[in-house]
Design an enzyme around this catalytic site. Structure first.
Site, PDB file in Angstrom:
ATOM      1  N   CYS A  76       0.770  -1.131  -0.024  1.00  0.00           N
ATOM      2  CA  CYS A  76       0.048   0.044  -0.146  1.00  0.00           C
ATOM      3  C   CYS A  76       0.862   1.274   0.026  1.00  0.00           C
ATOM      4  O   CYS A  76       1.487   1.480  -0.871  1.00  0.00           O
ATOM      5  CB  CYS A  76      -0.976  -0.015   1.047  1.00  0.00           C
ATOM      6  SG  CYS A  76      -2.295   1.169   0.826  1.00  0.00           S
ATOM      7  N   HIS A 174      -3.927  -5.106  -0.024  1.00  0.00           N
ATOM      8  CA  HIS A 174      -3.495  -5.317   1.571  1.00  0.00           C
ATOM      9  C   HIS A 174      -3.688  -6.841   1.348  1.00  0.00           C
ATOM     10  O   HIS A 174      -4.706  -7.661   1.740  1.00  0.00           O
ATOM     11  CB  HIS A 174      -4.483  -4.867   2.329  1.00  0.00           C
ATOM     12  CG  HIS A 174      -4.289  -3.551   2.663  1.00  0.00           C
ATOM     13  ND1 HIS A 174      -2.978  -2.916   3.491  1.00  0.00           N
ATOM     14  CD2 HIS A 174      -4.754  -2.156   2.141  1.00  0.00           C
ATOM     15  CE1 HIS A 174      -2.988  -1.602   3.649  1.00  0.00           C
ATOM     16  NE2 HIS A 174      -3.935  -1.191   2.804  1.00  0.00           N
ATOM     17  N   GLU A 176      -2.482  -8.677   3.751  1.00  0.00           N
ATOM     18  CA  GLU A 176      -2.840  -9.382   4.973  1.00  0.00           C
ATOM     19  C   GLU A 176      -4.337  -9.170   5.344  1.00  0.00           C
ATOM     20  O   GLU A 176      -4.712  -9.738   6.330  1.00  0.00           O
ATOM     21  CB  GLU A 176      -2.000  -8.408   5.983  1.00  0.00           C
ATOM     22  CG  GLU A 176      -2.308  -6.865   6.196  1.00  0.00           C
ATOM     23  CD  GLU A 176      -2.095  -5.907   5.143  1.00  0.00           C
ATOM     24  OE1 GLU A 176      -1.607  -6.318   4.174  1.00  0.00           O
ATOM     25  OE2 GLU A 176      -2.243  -4.637   5.373  1.00  0.00           O
TER      26      GLU A 176
END
Lengths: 193, 252
Positions: A76, A174, A176
């Site tokens: 990001c 993202h 994650e």
């Protein structure tokens, strides 16, 4: 050991939680030795470009990141800071990727928030990940498509959503926070030689 | 293509989910983490946790809970309810929440929106608005819809966008609990007036309601609680249906 870069950006713990779920130990650190000795480096972040770059320079972390020889993954804001320049705060960035970061024109909702698929994907980072899979995005600025793009996404316009240059990798989305597909991408990164 | 999001909302009191559910295989329906994991497995695109704990001392439980949620789930989640100060925001963001939602506290102190945006970024600032159609005008209500304000909804949404909000969670009190469908008119009016995403809430009762929402408004997401909690509409079934109806939906 995997080093997660500690700086004044949010969401760093989320990356560590994701690595824990995959069974990898990591440290959140701004220590030069720990970063350069790590087997992998992750440069995450949600935040504002100019204040983040200023913080990295004050801590000397800009030079440290540029000297990383092991695989490094920007996420990001991390991706944006690895480019030449960002319009956000008129910021000179690290210059790893030869492209610029611009603000989305307001033709659709900005920020680009939510799940989006790819126009194209290529390379080891995307092993077992098809272009039609969705990843989670939240950003108002994008990196212009360029020769180092390994994945592109369409929102308002086509942009570089993943890039690679030598040992440096980055994603705008993202991983994650992108459910099992995101975990697959992190796993692919962690298994890089 | 950017997908329309389906967002279950979980009410939390003293660290436990309040409403019961009918999911098969859930051992403890009151355990927010187990419920959240189930929603993730079913393809929820995001989760909202709304804390309705009344007392300050029990709010510490919320921060602990947020820490555990962040460890366990791999999709974004928002925490709202009783977030009054930038310190409250900081504690849940640091515990691992991706976003916070503010409602009454933003009406009382609009500067809070700008503080959140400056310190943590607009992307993590969701402004929740409870709106009700009164005497020909959509008005803003606070304190869980119990208190009227002089604010017109259309004025307030423009103001919160200018102050730095990243998303708006718009709940129509006229529709909430009716299961008669979302408030399409105000959702679209708000969506057209501002350039940040709008999450529509209140009134979802059938799969068709989500289809109508996404076909007739520019809402970015649909949020619901009871129809998901009680298993009336399983998320996989809803998403399957919407995909068949050519709505852009993430399939896992």
């Amino acid at each position: 050991m995997i080093a997660i870069i500690k700086y004044n950006a949010g969401n760093i713990r989320s990356v560590q939680n994701a690595l824990n779920r995959l069974g990898y130990d990591s440290i959140i650190t701004d220590d030069k030795t720990e970063i350069l000795n790590a087997s992998k480096v992750i440069f995450p972040g949600v935040g504002e470009a100019s204040s983040a770059m200023q913080y990295l320079r004050e801590k000397g972390l800009d030079e440290v990141l540029l000297s990383v020889k092991k695989p490094m993954l920007g996420i990001c804001l991390g991706l944006q800071l690895m480019c030449n320049y960002s319009e956000e705060g008129d910021t000179k960035c690290l210059g790893i990727f030869n492209t610029q970061v611009k603000k989305f024109p307001p033709k659709e909702k900005v920020p680009h928030i939510g799940w989006n698929n790819f126009a194209e994907v290529t390379g080891d980072l995307f092993n077992n990940i098809d272009a039609d899979k969705d990843m989670y995005y939240v950003h108002s600025y994008y990196a212009e498509d360029n020769a180092q793009s390994i994945a592109t996404c369409n929102y308002i316009l086509p942009f570089a959503t993943a890039m690679q240059h030598d040992n440096f990798y980055a994603t705008q989305f993202h991983p994650e926070k992108s459910a099992d597909v995101g975990a697959q991408l992190l796993k692919n990164f962690l298994e890089l030689e | 293509m950017l997908k329309k999001r389906i967002i279950p909302c979980l009410d939390i009191k003293d660290g436990r989910t309040v409403k019961g559910i009918n999911f098969v295989g859930i051992r403890d329906a009151g355990d927010p983490i187990e419920l959240a994991k189930q929603y993730v497995a079913h393809g929820a695109d995001e989760l909202v946790f709304l804390d309705i704990t009344a007392t300050v001392e029990k709010r510490k439980t919320l921060v602990e809970l947020v820490t555990h949620i962040a460890e366990e789930i791999n999709i974004p989640f928002t925490v709202g309810g009783g977030i009054n100060t930038i310190e409250d925001v900081s504690s849940v963001i640091k515990a691992g929440a991706d976003k916070v939602s503010v409602n009454s506290s933003a009406v009382k102190n609009p500067e809070l929106i700008t503080q959140i945006a400056n310190q943590f970024g607009s992307q993590c600032c969701v402004v929740a608005i409870d709106t009700k159609f009164v005497d020909g005008e959509w008005m803003v209500f606070v304190h869980g819809g119990r208190t009227a304000t002089p604010l017109k909804t259309m004025d307030w949404v423009k103001q919160v966008e200018a102050l730095g909000a990243g998303e708006i969670l718009l709940t129509s009190m006229n529709n909430d609990g009716t299961k008669a469908g979302f408030a399409l008119d105000i959702t679209e009016e708000v969506s057209k007036a501002i350039n940040i995403p709008v999450i529509a809430s209140g009134g979802a009762g059938t799969k068709e309601h989500f289809k109508t929402l996404f076909e007739t408004t520019h809402a970015s997401a649909g949020l619901a609680a009871s129809i998901f909690h009680y298993g009336e509409i399983p998320i996989p079934e809803l998403k399957n249906y919407l995909i068949k109806e050519n709505i852009a939906i993430r399939w896992t």
